[in-house]
Enzyme design. Structure first.
Site, mmCIF file in Angstrom:
data_model
loop_
_atom_site.group_PDB
_atom_site.id
_atom_site.type_symbol
_atom_site.label_atom_id
_atom_site.label_comp_id
_atom_site.label_asym_id
_atom_site.label_seq_id
_atom_site.Cartn_x
_atom_site.Cartn_y
_atom_site.Cartn_z
ATOM 1 N N GLY A 1 -16.012 -6.928 34.295
ATOM 2 C CA GLY A 1 -15.719 -7.562 35.415
ATOM 3 C C GLY A 1 -15.517 -8.624 36.381
ATOM 4 O O GLY A 1 -15.778 -7.512 37.406
ATOM 5 N N SER A 2 -15.236 -9.274 36.965
ATOM 6 C CA SER A 2 -15.178 -9.137 38.644
ATOM 7 C C SER A 2 -13.736 -8.471 39.048
ATOM 8 O O SER A 2 -12.603 -8.123 38.025
ATOM 9 C CB SER A 2 -15.072 -10.874 39.286
ATOM 10 O OG SER A 2 -13.793 -11.302 38.309
ATOM 11 N N THR B 1 -10.510 -11.017 38.749
ATOM 12 C CA THR B 1 -9.861 -10.280 37.853
ATOM 13 C C THR B 1 -9.352 -9.232 36.743
ATOM 14 O O THR B 1 -8.523 -8.869 36.354
ATOM 15 C CB THR B 1 -10.997 -10.987 36.261
ATOM 16 O OG1 THR B 1 -11.517 -12.106 36.409
ATOM 17 C CG2 THR B 1 -9.937 -11.303 35.013
ATOM 18 N N GLY B 2 -9.620 -7.702 37.671
ATOM 19 C CA GLY B 2 -9.692 -6.708 37.415
ATOM 20 C C GLY B 2 -8.272 -6.456 37.991
ATOM 21 O O GLY B 2 -7.575 -5.857 37.149
ATOM 22 N N GLU C 1 -13.758 -1.370 35.219
ATOM 23 C CA GLU C 1 -15.833 -1.580 35.841
ATOM 24 C C GLU C 1 -16.064 -2.815 36.228
ATOM 25 O O GLU C 1 -16.027 -3.889 36.066
ATOM 26 C CB GLU C 1 -16.768 -1.238 35.034
ATOM 27 C CG GLU C 1 -16.703 -0.428 33.795
ATOM 28 C CD GLU C 1 -17.086 0.912 35.139
ATOM 29 O OE1 GLU C 1 -17.770 0.754 35.942
ATOM 30 O OE2 GLU C 1 -17.167 2.357 34.244
ATOM 31 N N CYS D 1 -24.121 -5.515 37.724
ATOM 32 C CA CYS D 1 -22.623 -4.897 38.718
ATOM 33 C C CYS D 1 -23.456 -3.921 39.681
ATOM 34 O O CYS D 1 -23.595 -4.287 40.591
ATOM 35 C CB CYS D 1 -22.010 -4.443 37.640
ATOM 36 S SG CYS D 1 -22.911 -2.599 36.792
#
Ligand code: NAD
Length: 468
Positions: free
Chosen positions: A221-222, A225-226, A243, A277
């Protein structure tokens, strides 16, 4: 359509809150789920924990057969799943859309099934016996985004269960429908509790990432959020594969033939409407061929039909959600207002869906938000350069590093330059090609850990050394 937001222990488990899923081609409803809440997440983790010892103890051949059965299920239900995916995600059924995603998911599953987890002997003679065993970790939380919902879920869950872990999968609230159906179908191939799914709002994420019974988080995800996931996992020191976002640069050297590379450049950037991505997100072109590359790209873009994913001739669908649609519209408008030239596209297409045409933006520069931020949509900024060292420096001057590419007729030189790009994968004369046998992952703020092949499988085991 109303779907249960949880499948736990092989059974449906519905929460009390309704979550509407929007069809981005119409702005209407694609479906509704009885969303999972934190109590359901708790039950899913308990189910995965209970299923773990028996699954971990299964012989390899049993787990291999289960993955092969999952691949058969994907193939056998590809049509239904692809239609569901297009309805909620927007991507076309054809081209590099939903059918392609289902085919990829089956291929990745089969390849993952074929991987081995051998015991390695460092020494095995009269003096010493040193054996390195690979053991599953326990419960894996798999958290997926909305751009490739089926494929990315497969990348997370298949190596996890192949290695003997059990899984709680959380799809994005934007695209839970096809994932819920896929997991329902997989129950035919897996013992109860090995693969559970909880679909709900973003708020249930932390219930997974902070839980003491989750051994590993596989998050795609972004970057924002990571970071939250990593913080939330810190107190219990979970293993992580992150990722995250990218802002991939492609650098076109002066020896390229603009017409010959236009199609490859276009699809490198616009695969899945740029909502990928490792799509090409900043294109650096040498001054000497800048105008002709821009012209060829714009003429190719003009041949691509953006339309409803269910239409056979659509090659690109709508942007997946309103937030992303607004972001792309804003970034392009800002670039235009600060001196960039829109060669094709550049305005929303109107109607109720989130349609935005493939947009080529010339005279873009580092410093414009369209260049510096991850646009994650169908707008490619093209930046002029005259010195390749300067282009490499600009390419690397972002905090992320997922992919990159060099375009040139001189392959050895292109490979040397590719080595200078700060990213997980640098391609030559293509962009975004991935394979189930080749590791894929990012550096810098694009995350850490890799997926695919035996390197990826290695992220789902701990090494246990027996030394006598
Ligand atoms: P996102 O970060 O908003 O959401 C991803 C997932 O995280 C969703 O399931 C979401 O519900 C969940 N989530 C949200 N808040 C959470 C929290 N606090 N704790 C735990 N989970 C939480 O990302 P997105 O918008 O769905 O996806 C787009 C982004 O993903 C882009 O930046 C893109 O580059 C990136 N991406 C990266 C890869 C890769 O392989 N590197 C692949 C695809 C997408």
């Amino acid at each position: 359509m109303l779907l249960s937001g949880g499948i736990i222990d092989g059974k449906f488990n519905s929460g009390n809150q309704r979550l509407d899923v929007i069809n981005p081609a119409t702005g209407g409803l694609a479906g509704t789920i009885d969303a999972a809440d934190s109590a359901i997440v708790e039950a899913a983790i308990a189910s995965a924990k209970a299923a773990f010892p028996a699954w971990a103890a299964m012989p390899d051949v049993t787990r291999i057969a289960a993955l092969q059965a999952c691949a058969d299920i994907l193939d056998g239900n590809a049509d239904e799943l692809a239609k569901l995916l297009t309805t909620e995600q927007g991507k076309p059924l054809g081209g590099m859309g939903s059918r392609f995603e289902l085919g990829g998911a089956a291929a990745w599953t089969r390849h993952t099934a074929s991987l081995n987890l051998p015991v390695e002997f460092v020494q095995d003679d009269a003096d010493a016996h040193i054996a390195v065993h690979r053991k599953p970790l326990g419960v894996v939380a798999a958290i997926a985004p909305w751009n490739w919902p089926i494929m990315i879920a497969i990348w997370q869950i298949m190596p996890a269960i192949r290695a003997g872990n059990t899984v709680v999968l959380k799809p994005s609230p934007y695209t839970p429908l096809s994932t819920l159906r896929m997991v329902e179908l997989f129950q035919q191939a897996l013992p109860p509790g090995v693969l559970n799914v909880v679909a709900g709002s973003d708020e249930i994420g932390p219930a997974l990432t902070a839980h003491p019974d989750v051994a590993k988080i596989c998050f795609t995800g972004s970057c924002a959020t990571g970071r939250r996931v990593m913080q939330s996992a810190a107190p219990t020191l979970k293993r992580l594969t992150l990722e995250l976002g990218g802002n991939d640069a492609g650098i076109v050297l002066p020896d390229c033939n603009p017409k010959a590379i236009a199609e490859g450049l276009f699809w490198g950037a616009f695969i899945k409407n740029g909502q990928t991505c490792a799509a090409l997100k900043r294109l650096f072109v040498h001054d000497s061929i800048y105008d002709s590359v821009c012209e060829e790209l714009a003429s190719f873009a003009a041949t691509i039909k953006t339309g409803p994913g269910m239409d056979d001739d659509s090659l690109l669908g709508p942007i997946q959600n309103r937030m992303q649609f607004d972001k792309v519209s804003r970034l392009v408008a800002e670039a235009k207002a600060t001196g960039a030239r829109i060669l094709t596209g550049g305005e929303p297409m109107g109607g109720n869906g989130y349609f935005y045409p493939a947009t080529i933006v010339a005279d873009a520069e580092t410093g414009m938000a369209l260049v510096d931020e991850e646009q994650f949509g169908p707008a490619l900024p093209v930046i002029r350069y005259s010195n390749v060292d300067d282009a490499i420096e600009q390419a690397n001057a972002v905090d992320v590093g997922l992919g990159g590419s060099i375009w040139s007729a001189d392959i050895p030189r292109a490979r040397d330059l590719a080595m200078q790009l700060e990213c997980g994968t640098a391609w030559v004369n293509k962009h975004g090609a991935i394979r189930p046998d080749t590791p894929f992952g990012g550096v810098k703020a694009s995350g850490f850990g890799v997926e695919f092949g035996h390197h990826g499988l290695g992220e789902f085991v701990s090494l246990h050394v027996i030394h006598d």
